[in-house]
Design a protein around this motif. Sequence first.
Motif, mmCIF file in Angstrom:
data_model
loop_
_atom_site.group_PDB
_atom_site.id
_atom_site.type_symbol
_atom_site.label_atom_id
_atom_site.label_comp_id
_atom_site.label_asym_id
_atom_site.label_seq_id
_atom_site.Cartn_x
_atom_site.Cartn_y
_atom_site.Cartn_z
ATOM 1 N N LYS A 54 52.144 16.671 -34.849
ATOM 2 C CA LYS A 54 53.235 15.859 -35.384
ATOM 3 C C LYS A 54 52.804 15.058 -36.605
ATOM 4 N N SER A 57 52.704 17.146 -39.760
ATOM 5 C CA SER A 57 54.076 17.518 -40.120
ATOM 6 C C SER A 57 54.791 16.347 -40.773
ATOM 7 N N LEU A 58 54.590 15.152 -40.203
ATOM 8 C CA LEU A 58 55.208 13.958 -40.786
ATOM 9 C C LEU A 58 54.678 13.692 -42.194
ATOM 10 N N ASP A 61 55.977 16.412 -44.613
ATOM 11 C CA ASP A 61 57.414 16.240 -44.795
ATOM 12 C C ASP A 61 57.698 15.013 -45.661
ATOM 13 N N ALA A 99 61.227 15.455 -40.614
ATOM 14 C CA ALA A 99 60.326 15.369 -39.462
ATOM 15 C C ALA A 99 60.308 13.949 -38.903
ATOM 16 N N TRP A 103 61.097 12.925 -35.158
ATOM 17 C CA TRP A 103 60.098 12.216 -34.361
ATOM 18 C C TRP A 103 60.713 10.990 -33.695
ATOM 19 N N GLN A 110 60.169 19.901 -37.721
ATOM 20 C CA GLN A 110 60.691 19.360 -38.967
ATOM 21 C C GLN A 110 62.099 18.811 -38.836
#
Length: 223
Positions: A54, A57-58, A61, A99, A103, A110
Amino acid sequence: MSQTALNLIAISIFLMTLSVLLGPLLNISPTLPAIATFTILGIATFDSFSLQGKGSSLLLDWLAGFSSSHRDRIIHHEAGHFLVAHQLGIPVTGYTLSAWEAWKQGQIGQGGVSFDDGELASELELGKISAQILDRYCTVWMAGIAAENLVFQNAEGGADDRLKLAEVLTKLGFSGILIQQKQRFHALQAKTLLQENWSSYQALVTAMEQRASVADCKKAISQ
């Protein structure tokens, strides 16, 4: 390890190699790139095993979010999923456009459009699914790609959508060639639905740009 984490590791190795080659020319101490590389590797490893990817990805993104064209493409992609699902009678329960938004809502990945897919899941558990339901969901999964192709003449997103469709069809016994044929067929079906409801699609895009609620997005479609 997630693909995102692997990409970060590859980038760190590349930067390390580049610093070794250019360091003497630029008077850069070899200690600095080494520390930076091991830091990136440590973060990528921690993210992969402790955060399930995560964190990376954060980060990626967030960096991509600085591009207005990237944000615009995501909205048009997700609006394609939303509109086609609505037109085919699949209830949309929510949507996220990054993302970070995903989250905050406890989702992995995403972001994207969320559906009430209980009917599909229950039939998959039994190992069989009606052709009508399968066709509807396959069309929805390919709708983001179809929307991008219509608006931008190409699709940069949609890898997860293709994977989801392939996973379901593989469970049902479809071969690789048939899966590719289904992808093309349902992308065309989605494209046709979008073209037939183009004014509704444009209204939906505007509503999603304003982060309207699902209910208000559905009103935008109907109006």
